[in-house]
Scaffold this motif. Structure first.
Motif, PDB file in Angstrom:
ATOM      1  N   LYS A 123       0.828  -1.211   0.000  1.00 20.23           N
ATOM      2  CA  LYS A 123       0.000   0.000   0.000  1.00 20.23           C
ATOM      3  C   LYS A 123       0.860   1.258   0.000  1.00 20.23           C
ATOM      4  O   LYS A 123       0.438   2.296  -0.513  1.00 20.23           O
ATOM      5  CB  LYS A 123      -0.940  -0.015   1.206  1.00 20.23           C
ATOM      6  N   VAL A 124       2.046   1.149   0.548  1.00 20.57           N
ATOM      7  CA  VAL A 124       2.982   2.271   0.530  1.00 20.57           C
ATOM      8  C   VAL A 124       3.646   2.394  -0.845  1.00 20.57           C
ATOM      9  O   VAL A 124       3.868   3.490  -1.346  1.00 20.57           O
ATOM     10  CB  VAL A 124       4.036   2.098   1.645  1.00 20.57           C
ATOM     11  N   VAL A 125       3.937   1.246  -1.444  1.00 20.16           N
ATOM     12  CA  VAL A 125       4.593   1.235  -2.747  1.00 20.16           C
ATOM     13  C   VAL A 125       3.670   1.767  -3.840  1.00 20.16           C
ATOM     14  O   VAL A 125       4.080   2.562  -4.689  1.00 20.16           O
ATOM     15  CB  VAL A 125       5.079  -0.193  -3.090  1.00 20.16           C
ATOM     16  N   CYS A 126       2.402   1.330  -3.834  1.00 19.18           N
ATOM     17  CA  CYS A 126       1.430   1.747  -4.863  1.00 19.18           C
ATOM     18  C   CYS A 126       0.134   2.214  -4.195  1.00 19.18           C
ATOM     19  O   CYS A 126      -0.902   1.539  -4.287  1.00 19.18           O
ATOM     20  CB  CYS A 126       1.132   0.601  -5.820  1.00 19.18           C
ATOM     21  N   PRO A 127       0.164   3.357  -3.517  1.00 21.08           N
ATOM     22  CA  PRO A 127      -1.031   3.795  -2.782  1.00 21.08           C
ATOM     23  C   PRO A 127      -2.254   4.005  -3.673  1.00 21.08           C
ATOM     24  O   PRO A 127      -3.388   3.839  -3.217  1.00 21.08           O
ATOM     25  CB  PRO A 127      -0.582   5.104  -2.117  1.00 21.08           C
ATOM     26  N   ASP A 128      -2.035   4.341  -4.941  1.00 24.82           N
ATOM     27  CA  ASP A 128      -3.182   4.597  -5.822  1.00 24.82           C
ATOM     28  C   ASP A 128      -3.959   3.325  -6.152  1.00 24.82           C
ATOM     29  O   ASP A 128      -5.052   3.397  -6.719  1.00 24.82           O
ATOM     30  CB  ASP A 128      -2.718   5.272  -7.114  1.00 24.82           C
ATOM     31  N   ASP A 129      -3.415   2.177  -5.786  1.00 26.58           N
ATOM     32  CA  ASP A 129      -4.164   0.925  -5.919  1.00 26.58           C
ATOM     33  C   ASP A 129      -5.096   0.715  -4.734  1.00 26.58           C
ATOM     34  O   ASP A 129      -5.900  -0.232  -4.736  1.00 26.58           O
ATOM     35  CB  ASP A 129      -3.211  -0.272  -6.010  1.00 26.58           C
ATOM     36  N   TYR A 130      -4.977   1.590  -3.743  1.00 28.32           N
ATOM     37  CA  TYR A 130      -5.744   1.416  -2.500  1.00 28.32           C
ATOM     38  C   TYR A 130      -6.434   2.724  -2.117  1.00 28.32           C
ATOM     39  O   TYR A 130      -6.377   3.158  -0.961  1.00 28.32           O
ATOM     40  CB  TYR A 130      -4.812   0.953  -1.372  1.00 28.32           C
ATOM     41  N   TYR A 161      -5.528   6.407   3.100  1.00 27.25           N
ATOM     42  CA  TYR A 161      -4.977   6.642   1.762  1.00 27.25           C
ATOM     43  C   TYR A 161      -4.071   7.876   1.728  1.00 27.25           C
ATOM     44  O   TYR A 161      -2.968   7.843   1.173  1.00 27.25           O
ATOM     45  CB  TYR A 161      -6.111   6.800   0.747  1.00 27.25           C
ATOM     46  N   ALA A 162      -4.506   8.960   2.334  1.00 25.81           N
ATOM     47  CA  ALA A 162      -3.708  10.195   2.321  1.00 25.81           C
ATOM     48  C   ALA A 162      -2.367   9.989   3.017  1.00 25.81           C
ATOM     49  O   ALA A 162      -1.323  10.471   2.545  1.00 25.81           O
ATOM     50  CB  ALA A 162      -4.480  11.324   3.000  1.00 25.81           C
ATOM     51  N   GLU A 163      -2.379   9.248   4.129  1.00 29.01           N
ATOM     52  CA  GLU A 163      -1.141   8.993   4.865  1.00 29.01           C
ATOM     53  C   GLU A 163      -0.214   8.063   4.076  1.00 29.01           C
ATOM     54  O   GLU A 163       1.015   8.242   4.069  1.00 29.01           O
ATOM     55  CB  GLU A 163      -1.463   8.372   6.230  1.00 29.01           C
ATOM     56  N   LEU A 164      -0.805   7.080   3.396  1.00 29.19           N
ATOM     57  CA  LEU A 164      -0.006   6.177   2.568  1.00 29.19           C
ATOM     58  C   LEU A 164       0.697   6.947   1.450  1.00 29.19           C
ATOM     59  O   LEU A 164       1.865   6.699   1.144  1.00 29.19           O
ATOM     60  CB  LEU A 164      -0.887   5.075   1.973  1.00 29.19           C
ATOM     61  N   CYS A 165      -0.043   7.898   0.854  1.00 31.82           N
ATOM     62  CA  CYS A 165       0.536   8.740  -0.203  1.00 31.82           C
ATOM     63  C   CYS A 165       1.689   9.583   0.337  1.00 31.82           C
ATOM     64  O   CYS A 165       2.717   9.765  -0.327  1.00 31.82           O
ATOM     65  CB  CYS A 165      -0.531   9.649  -0.807  1.00 31.82           C
ATOM     66  N   LYS A 166       1.522  10.074   1.562  1.00 35.99           N
ATOM     67  CA  LYS A 166       2.560  10.910   2.162  1.00 35.99           C
ATOM     68  C   LYS A 166       3.832  10.097   2.415  1.00 35.99           C
ATOM     69  O   LYS A 166       4.951  10.557   2.128  1.00 35.99           O
ATOM     70  CB  LYS A 166       2.062  11.524   3.473  1.00 35.99           C
ATOM     71  N   VAL A 167       3.663   8.881   2.958  1.00 41.14           N
ATOM     72  CA  VAL A 167       4.824   8.021   3.205  1.00 41.14           C
ATOM     73  C   VAL A 167       5.499   7.663   1.880  1.00 41.14           C
ATOM     74  O   VAL A 167       6.728   7.681   1.774  1.00 41.14           O
ATOM     75  CB  VAL A 167       4.399   6.751   3.972  1.00 41.14           C
ATOM     76  N   GLY A 174      -0.173   5.739   9.632  1.00 43.03           N
ATOM     77  CA  GLY A 174      -0.601   7.077  10.008  1.00 43.03           C
ATOM     78  C   GLY A 174       0.379   7.773  10.916  1.00 43.03           C
ATOM     79  O   GLY A 174       0.672   8.966  10.770  1.00 43.03           O
ATOM     80  N   GLU A 175       0.910   7.016  11.873  1.00 46.11           N
ATOM     81  CA  GLU A 175       1.904   7.572  12.805  1.00 46.11           C
ATOM     82  C   GLU A 175       3.190   7.933  12.062  1.00 46.11           C
ATOM     83  O   GLU A 175       3.808   8.973  12.344  1.00 46.11           O
ATOM     84  CB  GLU A 175       2.221   6.561  13.906  1.00 46.11           C
ATOM     85  N   LEU A 176       3.597   7.093  11.133  1.00 47.49           N
ATOM     86  CA  LEU A 176       4.804   7.353  10.370  1.00 47.49           C
ATOM     87  C   LEU A 176       4.637   8.599   9.516  1.00 47.49           C
ATOM     88  O   LEU A 176       5.538   9.438   9.425  1.00 47.49           O
ATOM     89  CB  LEU A 176       5.140   6.152   9.470  1.00 47.49           C
ATOM     90  N   ALA A 177       3.454   8.743   8.912  1.00 50.91           N
ATOM     91  CA  ALA A 177       3.170   9.940   8.104  1.00 50.91           C
ATOM     92  C   ALA A 177       3.249  11.200   8.958  1.00 50.91           C
ATOM     93  O   ALA A 177       3.773  12.225   8.525  1.00 50.91           O
ATOM     94  CB  ALA A 177       1.788   9.810   7.466  1.00 50.91           C
ATOM     95  N   GLN A 180       5.580   9.415  -0.852  1.00 50.28           N
ATOM     96  CA  GLN A 180       6.306  10.580  -1.348  1.00 50.28           C
ATOM     97  C   GLN A 180       7.589  10.825  -0.563  1.00 50.28           C
ATOM     98  O   GLN A 180       8.622  11.212  -1.133  1.00 50.28           O
ATOM     99  CB  GLN A 180       5.409  11.825  -1.283  1.00 50.28           C
ATOM    100  N   LYS A 181       7.532  10.571   0.755  1.00 51.06           N
ATOM    101  CA  LYS A 181       8.730  10.736   1.598  1.00 51.06           C
ATOM    102  C   LYS A 181       9.825   9.743   1.187  1.00 51.06           C
ATOM    103  O   LYS A 181      11.016  10.061   1.229  1.00 51.06           O
ATOM    104  CB  LYS A 181       8.370  10.540   3.079  1.00 51.06           C
ATOM    105  N   ILE A 182       9.401   8.526   0.796  1.00 49.46           N
ATOM    106  CA  ILE A 182      10.367   7.544   0.297  1.00 49.46           C
ATOM    107  C   ILE A 182      10.954   8.032  -1.020  1.00 49.46           C
ATOM    108  O   ILE A 182      12.164   7.989  -1.246  1.00 49.46           O
ATOM    109  CB  ILE A 182       9.697   6.167   0.126  1.00 49.46           C
ATOM    110  N   LYS A 183      10.072   8.511  -1.885  1.00 48.76           N
ATOM    111  CA  LYS A 183      10.488   8.991  -3.203  1.00 48.76           C
ATOM    112  C   LYS A 183      11.465  10.156  -3.076  1.00 48.76           C
ATOM    113  O   LYS A 183      12.422  10.283  -3.854  1.00 48.76           O
ATOM    114  CB  LYS A 183       9.244   9.419  -3.984  1.00 48.76           C
ATOM    115  N   ASN A 184      11.235  11.014  -2.082  1.00 49.93           N
ATOM    116  CA  ASN A 184      12.095  12.177  -1.865  1.00 49.93           C
ATOM    117  C   ASN A 184      13.423  11.826  -1.184  1.00 49.93           C
ATOM    118  O   ASN A 184      14.319  12.669  -1.096  1.00 49.93           O
ATOM    119  CB  ASN A 184      11.374  13.215  -0.992  1.00 49.93           C
TER     120      ASN A 184
END
Length: 251
Positions: A9-16, A22-28, A248-251, A30-34
């Motif tokens: 879910k972190v790797v491909c959040p748009d599948d979930y 979902y918003a927190e998964l997207c944030k994590v 959520g906590e990680l985000a 992006q943080k990995i990507k950055n």
């Protein structure tokens, strides 16, 4: 390190998109990507958990370690070398699980590092050759891995679940004991192998000195059966500073 119940879910959040976080998964993501988060995942996700639950008894019960013996004479003395390792014929492939393969490839592209928790003669994934993270100080890592893994098993979690289930079965090793288990134990063996994977993932996280373990598994009411139960998390934090966070906590 990301647990098996959250990494996809972190790797491909748009599948979930229907996930409540979902918003927190997207944030994590992006943080990995950055490059703000350095992500790791245990190889057990692609070996132990690569095998479907209903097939685990037959797969693990049919495995045989590779044994090699080398004998040579040097300076008037006979030297004998024994090697025990995984059998290439038993290796699994990401092609066995197309769903998992998709996310594995995306995870590697995103920068996930796959960490091996080696056990003698056990399952490997041939598609990960050359793609597993090379631990800088492997000897120190392996020593710590053994220490933490041993404590986890001493507390009745991790691989201890499997040993407890099959320990009385005929056989010279774990694979033969799984093979001789009754068919009625198929589901129990599958669950015990999942607990083995969890225990090795936690041990690898601690042995690498990572900051936290991201999971949605809080194992409520599991007693000491799960490495992520409240009782086990208490001593893991006290002894090793092991920290568990939800997405959520990680985000």
């Amino acid at each position: 390190m990301f647990d098996s119940n959250v990494w996809q879910k972190v790797v491909c959040p748009d599948d979930y998109t229907d996930d409540e976080q979902y918003a927190e998964l997207c944030k994590v993501h992006q943080k990995i990507k950055n490059g703000d988060i350095e992500p790791y995942i245990s190889e057990t996700v692609f070996t132990l958990e690569n095998v479907q639950k209903k097939q685990r008894k037959d797969k693990f019960g049919g495995m045989k370690a590779s044994n090699k013996t080398q004998i040579e004479e040097r300076e008037g003395a006979i030297h004998i070398r024994f090697e025990i390792g995984p059998n290439p014929d038993d290796a699994v492939s990401l092609d066995d699980n197309p769903h998992l393969k998709k996310y594995a490839e995306e995870a590697l592209k995103l920068g996930f590092r796959i960490v091996r928790a080696p056990r003698i003669g056990q399952l490997t994934n041939k598609d990960l050759d050359g793609r597993v993270f090379r631990v800088p100080d492997f000897d120190t890592f392996n020593e710590k891995l053994g220490e933490v893994g041993g404590k986890i098993e001493a507390h009745g979690a991790g691989m201890a679940q499997l040993h407890s289930l099959i320990g009385g079965n005929p056989g010279r090793n774990i694979n033969e004991m799984i093979h001789s288990a009754p068919e009625s134990d198929t589901k129990k063996i599958a669950k015990a192998i999942a607990e083995w994977a969890d225990g090795d993932s936690v041990a690898a996280c601690i042995a690498l000195g990572l900051d936290c373990f991201c999971t949605r598994d809080r194992a409520k009411g599991a007693g000491t059966a799960s490495v992520l139960s409240a009782a086990n998390l208490a001593w893991l934090e006290a002894d090793y500073g092991f920290k568990v966070v939800e997405p959520g906590e990680l985000a």
